[in-house]
Design an enzyme around this catalytic site. Structure first.
Site, PDB file in Angstrom:
ATOM      1  N   ARG A   1       0.892  -1.178   0.000  1.00  0.00           N
ATOM      2  CA  ARG A   1       0.000   0.000   0.000  1.00  0.00           C
ATOM      3  C   ARG A   1       0.920   1.215   0.000  1.00  0.00           C
ATOM      4  O   ARG A   1       1.630   1.458   0.982  1.00  0.00           O
ATOM      5  CB  ARG A   1      -0.921   0.002   1.218  1.00  0.00           C
ATOM      6  CG  ARG A   1      -1.687   1.299   1.357  1.00  0.00           C
ATOM      7  CD  ARG A   1      -2.843   1.249   2.327  1.00  0.00           C
ATOM      8  NE  ARG A   1      -3.974   0.546   1.750  1.00  0.00           N
ATOM      9  CZ  ARG A   1      -5.212   0.604   2.225  1.00  0.00           C
ATOM     10  NH1 ARG A   1      -5.484   1.307   3.306  1.00  0.00           N
ATOM     11  NH2 ARG A   1      -6.191  -0.063   1.634  1.00  0.00           N
TER      12      ARG A   1
ATOM     13  N   HIS B   1      -7.106   1.132  -6.745  1.00  0.00           N
ATOM     14  CA  HIS B   1      -7.341   0.191  -5.636  1.00  0.00           C
ATOM     15  C   HIS B   1      -7.995  -1.074  -6.215  1.00  0.00           C
ATOM     16  O   HIS B   1      -9.160  -1.372  -5.956  1.00  0.00           O
ATOM     17  CB  HIS B   1      -8.252   0.861  -4.594  1.00  0.00           C
ATOM     18  CG  HIS B   1      -8.284   0.173  -3.261  1.00  0.00           C
ATOM     19  ND1 HIS B   1      -7.498  -0.923  -2.939  1.00  0.00           N
ATOM     20  CD2 HIS B   1      -9.020   0.431  -2.143  1.00  0.00           C
ATOM     21  CE1 HIS B   1      -7.752  -1.287  -1.698  1.00  0.00           C
ATOM     22  NE2 HIS B   1      -8.672  -0.498  -1.198  1.00  0.00           N
TER      23      HIS B   1
ATOM     24  N   GLN C   1      -9.930  -3.888  -4.124  1.00  0.00           N
ATOM     25  CA  GLN C   1     -11.242  -3.463  -3.661  1.00  0.00           C
ATOM     26  C   GLN C   1     -12.309  -3.730  -4.720  1.00  0.00           C
ATOM     27  O   GLN C   1     -13.391  -4.243  -4.432  1.00  0.00           O
ATOM     28  CB  GLN C   1     -11.212  -1.955  -3.339  1.00  0.00           C
ATOM     29  CG  GLN C   1     -12.543  -1.410  -2.885  1.00  0.00           C
ATOM     30  CD  GLN C   1     -12.961  -1.974  -1.535  1.00  0.00           C
ATOM     31  OE1 GLN C   1     -12.200  -1.898  -0.575  1.00  0.00           O
ATOM     32  NE2 GLN C   1     -14.149  -2.558  -1.454  1.00  0.00           N
TER      33      GLN C   1
ATOM     34  N   ASP D   1     -17.486   6.988  -2.188  1.00  0.00           N
ATOM     35  CA  ASP D   1     -16.303   6.801  -1.329  1.00  0.00           C
ATOM     36  C   ASP D   1     -16.088   8.112  -0.569  1.00  0.00           C
ATOM     37  O   ASP D   1     -16.721   9.142  -0.881  1.00  0.00           O
ATOM     38  CB  ASP D   1     -15.088   6.450  -2.211  1.00  0.00           C
ATOM     39  CG  ASP D   1     -13.830   6.109  -1.404  1.00  0.00           C
ATOM     40  OD1 ASP D   1     -13.945   5.856  -0.189  1.00  0.00           O
ATOM     41  OD2 ASP D   1     -12.729   6.104  -2.000  1.00  0.00           O
TER      42      ASP D   1
ATOM     43  N   CYS E   1     -16.568   1.337  -0.201  1.00  0.00           N
ATOM     44  CA  CYS E   1     -15.435   0.475   0.167  1.00  0.00           C
ATOM     45  C   CYS E   1     -15.105   0.548   1.656  1.00  0.00           C
ATOM     46  O   CYS E   1     -14.426  -0.324   2.171  1.00  0.00           O
ATOM     47  CB  CYS E   1     -14.214   0.843  -0.670  1.00  0.00           C
ATOM     48  SG  CYS E   1     -13.569   2.493  -0.337  1.00  0.00           S
TER      49      CYS E   1
ATOM     50  N   ARG F   1     -13.636  -8.784   0.498  1.00  0.00           N
ATOM     51  CA  ARG F   1     -12.204  -8.538   0.330  1.00  0.00           C
ATOM     52  C   ARG F   1     -11.435  -9.832   0.608  1.00  0.00           C
ATOM     53  O   ARG F   1     -10.489 -10.186  -0.095  1.00  0.00           O
ATOM     54  CB  ARG F   1     -11.724  -7.435   1.303  1.00  0.00           C
ATOM     55  CG  ARG F   1     -12.264  -6.042   1.008  1.00  0.00           C
ATOM     56  CD  ARG F   1     -11.747  -5.491  -0.300  1.00  0.00           C
ATOM     57  NE  ARG F   1     -10.293  -5.394  -0.324  1.00  0.00           N
ATOM     58  CZ  ARG F   1      -9.581  -4.388   0.198  1.00  0.00           C
ATOM     59  NH1 ARG F   1     -10.189  -3.363   0.776  1.00  0.00           N
ATOM     60  NH2 ARG F   1      -8.257  -4.371   0.120  1.00  0.00           N
TER      61      ARG F   1
HETATM   62  N1   CP Z   1     -11.423  -0.361   1.816  1.00  0.00           N
HETATM   63  C1   CP Z   1     -10.158  -0.421   2.299  1.00  0.00           C
HETATM   64  O1   CP Z   1      -9.182  -0.625   1.566  1.00  0.00           O
HETATM   65  O2   CP Z   1     -10.071  -0.259   3.644  1.00  0.00           O
HETATM   66  P1   CP Z   1      -8.729  -0.110   4.506  1.00  0.00           P
HETATM   67  O3   CP Z   1      -8.137   1.240   4.193  1.00  0.00           O
HETATM   68  O4   CP Z   1      -9.207  -0.216   5.925  1.00  0.00           O
HETATM   69  O5   CP Z   1      -7.779  -1.207   4.136  1.00  0.00           O
HETATM   70  N1  NVA Z   2     -10.147   6.690  -1.469  1.00  0.00           N
HETATM   71  C1  NVA Z   2      -9.827   6.209  -0.146  1.00  0.00           C
HETATM   72  C2  NVA Z   2      -9.989   4.737  -0.071  1.00  0.00           C
HETATM   73  C3  NVA Z   2      -9.707   4.137   1.275  1.00  0.00           C
HETATM   74  C4  NVA Z   2      -9.839   2.647   1.296  1.00  0.00           C
HETATM   75  C5  NVA Z   2      -8.406   6.614   0.202  1.00  0.00           C
HETATM   76  O1  NVA Z   2      -7.506   6.503  -0.642  1.00  0.00           O
HETATM   77  O2  NVA Z   2      -8.187   7.069   1.329  1.00  0.00           O
END
Ligand code: CP
Ligand code: NVA
Length: 309
Positions: free
Chosen positions: A110, A137, A140, A228, A267, A295
């Site tokens: 990440r 992502h 997701q 989101d 998400c 997930r």
């Molecule tokens: N939706 C998602 O990726 O959540 P987290 O940021 O908690 O991993």
């Molecule tokens: N768009 C959000 C998604 C979190 C899972 C972010 O990047 O913070």
């Protein structure tokens, strides 16, 4: 070192539609199989395989669902925050990727910047999985497709409405619209539209993407409404975004403009009172906790594909 390229899971637009379909089908089967996945569904290489996960940003779902997925498949995990690594003291991404590839069987990253992920992929000699970047992502959205199909059947030919920020999650939805052959109706303010190069790619692929600044137009008749957070990790302009995105909040009034049995997806993490009201996210159309659960199943399928199934 193997002479064949590792099976990286970087983005939905980079794999074939057939591979993606097969991963989603495996995810449905993994869910039906429960905690003990039959050996015939798994590559031999997964037994005792080790996944290292590196987080440059916080995570609840990705962190825990990948950890549990790997253990249920018979493998093990190592969890690292970026501050645990020598990268913070100047070691290059290239060297880090090459060193970790000598120890583990797969890497999940990440990253703050998508460029970090791409640099990692260039040098990793084991599969690398995108666990979210500023650009996309994909894990997701694989889970989201599983979730949609549980509620409504095969996603091809359906109509999905995205309302809100044209962010990383939105980008992976756009990639998926082309690869899984559904219509994506996108409602967002002009200044928060997705990157224009993606629109160009969709047009080249003859995908079905409608972009409008009118949330009601985006949602009209859709089978699913998705949103989101208005402020993603790393965004610095919270005040401006909240002002711009106010008309894109998913309320009961907006949901009524969607198809009669439309579902609502997010998400998570969600910010009730901003991008979605409490009534919608807690209401009968919401499938957000199935989505969070999926997930786990989708990532089991991704891991099995990466490791050779
Ligand atoms: N939706 C998602 O990726 O959540 P987290 O940021 O908690 O991993
Ligand atoms: N768009 C959000 C998604 C979190 C899972 C972010 O990047 O913070």
């Amino acid at each position: 070192m193997s002479s064949t390229s590792p099976r990286h899971f970087i983005d939905i637009n980079l794999l074939t539609a057939a591979t993606l379909r097969s991963i989603v089908d495996t995810a449905h089967a993994m869910k039906r199989a429960g905690k003990r996945v039959p050996a015939k569904m798994l590559p031999n290489s997964i037994a005792d395989a080790i996944l290292v996960m590196i987080f440059e940003k916080p995570s609840t779902r990705t962190r825990v669902s990948f950890d549990v997925a790997m253990r249920q498949l018979g493998g093990q995990t190592i969890m690292l925050n970026d501050t645990d690594l020598q990268i913070g003291r100047g070691e290059s991404i290239a060297d880090t990727a090459r060193v970790l590839s000598r120890y583990v069987d797969a890497i999940m990253l990440r990253a703050n910047s998508h460029e970090t992920l791409i640099e990692f992929a260039r040098h990793a000699t084991v599969p690398l999985i995108n666990g979210l970047t500023d650009v996309s992502h994909p894990c997701q959205i694989m889970a989201d497709i599983v979730t949609f199909e549980e509620a409504k059947g095969p996603i091809a030919g359906h109509s999905i409405a995205w309302v809100g920020d044209g962010n990383n999650v939105a980008t992976s939805w756009i990639h998926a619209a082309v690869q899984f052959d559904f219509e994506l109706r996108f409602g967002c303010p002009d200044s928060l539209r997705p990157d224009p190069t993606i629109e160009k790619w969709v047009n080249q692929q003859k995908g079905r993407l409608l972009i409008t600044d009118d949330a009601a137009e985006a949602v009209r008749g859709a089978d699913c409404v998705v949103t989101d957070t208005w402020v993603s990790m790393g965004d610095k302009d919270e005040k401006r975004r909240k002002a711009l995105l106010q008309p894109y909040a998913v309320t009961e009034t907006l949901m009524q403009k969607a198809g009669k049995d439309a579902i609502f997806m997010h998400c998570l993490p969600a910010y009730r009172g901003n991008e979605v009201t409490d009534e919608v996210i807690e209401g009968p159309q919401s499938v957000v906790f199935d989505e969070a659960e999926n997930r786990l199943h989708a990532q089991k399928a991704i891991l099995a594909w990466c490791l050779g199934a």
